[in-house]
Design a protein around this motif. Structure first.
Motif, PDB file in Angstrom:
ATOM      1  N   UNK A  30       0.799  -1.219   0.000  1.00 47.37           N
ATOM      2  CA  UNK A  30       0.000   0.000   0.000  1.00 47.37           C
ATOM      3  C   UNK A  30       0.828   1.263   0.000  1.00 47.37           C
ATOM      4  N   UNK A  31       2.117   1.158  -0.329  1.00 49.67           N
ATOM      5  CA  UNK A  31       2.993   2.326  -0.353  1.00 49.67           C
ATOM      6  C   UNK A  31       3.177   2.888  -1.753  1.00 49.67           C
ATOM      7  N   UNK A  32       2.608   2.227  -2.753  1.00 47.01           N
ATOM      8  CA  UNK A  32       2.718   2.655  -4.144  1.00 47.01           C
ATOM      9  C   UNK A  32       1.322   2.979  -4.661  1.00 47.01           C
ATOM     10  N   UNK A  33       1.169   4.159  -5.243  1.00 48.77           N
ATOM     11  CA  UNK A  33      -0.145   4.510  -5.807  1.00 48.77           C
ATOM     12  C   UNK A  33      -0.246   3.868  -7.189  1.00 48.77           C
ATOM     13  N   UNK A  34      -0.921   2.737  -7.241  1.00 52.48           N
ATOM     14  CA  UNK A  34      -1.037   1.949  -8.468  1.00 52.48           C
ATOM     15  C   UNK A  34      -2.262   1.063  -8.355  1.00 52.48           C
ATOM     16  N   UNK A  35      -2.687   0.524  -9.491  1.00 52.52           N
ATOM     17  CA  UNK A  35      -3.861  -0.346  -9.527  1.00 52.52           C
ATOM     18  C   UNK A  35      -3.446  -1.751  -9.946  1.00 52.52           C
ATOM     19  N   UNK A  36      -3.981  -2.775  -9.282  1.00 52.98           N
ATOM     20  CA  UNK A  36      -3.686  -4.145  -9.727  1.00 52.98           C
ATOM     21  C   UNK A  36      -4.273  -4.377 -11.106  1.00 52.98           C
ATOM     22  N   UNK A  37      -3.671  -5.301 -11.835  1.00 55.11           N
ATOM     23  CA  UNK A  37      -4.102  -5.583 -13.196  1.00 55.11           C
ATOM     24  C   UNK A  37      -4.037  -7.081 -13.466  1.00 55.11           C
ATOM     25  N   UNK A  38      -5.017  -7.574 -14.213  1.00 55.24           N
ATOM     26  CA  UNK A  38      -4.973  -8.959 -14.689  1.00 55.24           C
ATOM     27  C   UNK A  38      -4.345  -8.976 -16.074  1.00 55.24           C
ATOM     28  N   UNK A  39      -4.135 -10.187 -16.605  1.00 56.13           N
ATOM     29  CA  UNK A  39      -3.396 -10.345 -17.859  1.00 56.13           C
ATOM     30  C   UNK A  39      -4.234  -9.938 -19.071  1.00 56.13           C
ATOM     31  N   UNK A  40      -3.564  -9.420 -20.091  1.00 58.85           N
ATOM     32  CA  UNK A  40      -4.217  -8.599 -21.106  1.00 58.85           C
ATOM     33  C   UNK A  40      -5.213  -9.335 -21.994  1.00 58.85           C
ATOM     34  N   UNK A  41      -6.343  -8.680 -22.154  1.00 59.56           N
ATOM     35  CA  UNK A  41      -7.436  -9.160 -23.002  1.00 59.56           C
ATOM     36  C   UNK A  41      -8.432  -8.023 -23.154  1.00 59.56           C
ATOM     37  N   UNK A  42      -9.115  -7.969 -24.296  1.00 58.40           N
ATOM     38  CA  UNK A  42     -10.183  -6.993 -24.476  1.00 58.40           C
ATOM     39  C   UNK A  42     -11.427  -7.680 -25.035  1.00 58.40           C
ATOM     40  N   UNK A  43     -12.571  -7.043 -24.833  1.00 65.11           N
ATOM     41  CA  UNK A  43     -13.845  -7.531 -25.358  1.00 65.11           C
ATOM     42  C   UNK A  43     -14.467  -6.414 -26.179  1.00 65.11           C
ATOM     43  N   UNK A  44     -14.811  -6.709 -27.425  1.00 65.41           N
ATOM     44  CA  UNK A  44     -15.321  -5.700 -28.356  1.00 65.41           C
ATOM     45  C   UNK A  44     -16.693  -6.129 -28.834  1.00 65.41           C
TER      46      UNK A  44
END
Length: 306
Positions: A30-44
């Motif tokens: 919690x010392x870094x201002x960042x957002x967790x992310x899952x592995x890359x994919x998009x839905x169109x």
């Protein structure tokens, strides 16, 4: 068309399960201002209707489906908004999620190039394994620029472009690339005329690639590494970015320079961001550099309408 970022990280996600680099450790603490992310994919999907196209099936696909109601419209006892899957390459972080779709009640409609189908039938036999479950209805993606479309989605058209990059590490052509190991795809909404160029893995911007980027209303391209020696410098890898098929953002000829050459109205986005990349730190100088250039790092659940 409506575009949902299901996952925006490179392989391993962010934080990566076994990594204690500054980014991963800082996010956990919690010392870094960042957002967790899952592995890359998009839905169109088109503006009208529920069904759409899943680009890449990451190992996090079940979590991504659960977090995005649009992918589960619940119109029947067994249902999904995924009308088909398009694979950009055969990398583990883009194809392993196909296993998680095995409960389909009909063969999975899958579009990929011939080299990708070969890798997913031999070196990593995902397609052969799925034949024992739902099965796969595989279609070939042309890489000569010919348009293709998915049944049931006539509002959208697609064109693929072979990219400079690397096949998956298990592929017999890892060090001897063939056309179709990696592709970028232009996705166009026939009604609005708007388009997105999508290339999460990109080793070099060739003239045809830049033309495709310049003609699109938005680009979503390789954001894996900030610098070419990132993995070496941090002691978490033995190769440079370009050696594993990724064009870093910084430096001469880097992604930032190429994105700065695009028409002023082009929306510029980075996806497939590695856990070591300093742009994940929202207070970093590198993140500020992107902001000044008008470049956005993708985040999970981000949406875009074109």
């Amino acid at each position: 068309m409506r575009i949902t970022i299901l996952g925006s990280a490179a392989g391993g996600g962010f934080p990566q399960w076994n990594c204690n680099c500054r980014n991963c450790a800082g996010l956990r603490a919690g010392t870094l201002r960042a957002k967790p992310r899952t592995q890359s994919s998009i839905f169109v999907r088109p503006d009208a209707g529920d069904d759409g196209v899943l680009f890449n099936a990451s190992p996090d696909i079940l979590e991504q489906i659960r977090s995005q109601r649009a992918l589960q419209p619940a119109r029947a006892l067994r249902d999904s908004a995924i009308a088909g899957v398009v694979l950009i390459d055969a990398q583990i972080d883009h194809a392993t999620g196909l296993f998680m779709l095995r409960e389909r009640t009909a063969p999975l409609p899958l579009w990929c190039t011939d080299p990708v189908a070969q890798d997913l039938s031999q070196g990593n036999p995902v397609l052969r394994v799925l034949s024992h479950y739902c099965g796969v209805a595989r279609q070939t993606i042309p890489i000569d620029g010919s348009p293709f479309e998915l049944p049931g989605l006539p509002e959208l058209s697609f064109r693929a472009l072979a990219l400079s990059g690397k096949a998956a590490p298990y592929s017999p052509h890892r060090e001897h690339p063939v056309a179709g190991d990696n592709i970028g795809v232009t996705i166009r909404d026939r009604k609005s005329g708007k388009s997105l160029f999508y290339a999460p893995g990109l080793g070099a911007v060739t003239p045809p690639v830049f033309d495709a980027m310049a003609q699109a209303d938005a680009v979503m391209v390789d954001g894996t590494f900030w610098s070419d020696d990132e993995m070496l410098r941090l002691g978490v890898g033995s190769k440079r970015a370009h050696e594993i098929g990724h064009l870093p953002q910084s430096g001469a000829g880097g992604m930032i320079e190429w994105l700065n050459r695009l028409p002023a109205g082009t929306r510029r986005m980075l996806i497939h961001i590695n856990n070591t990349n300093p742009i994940l730190d929202e207070d970093s100088a590198e993140r500020a550099t992107l902001a000044r250039a008008g470049i956005e790092p993708c985040e999970d659940a981000m949406t875009l309408q074109l």
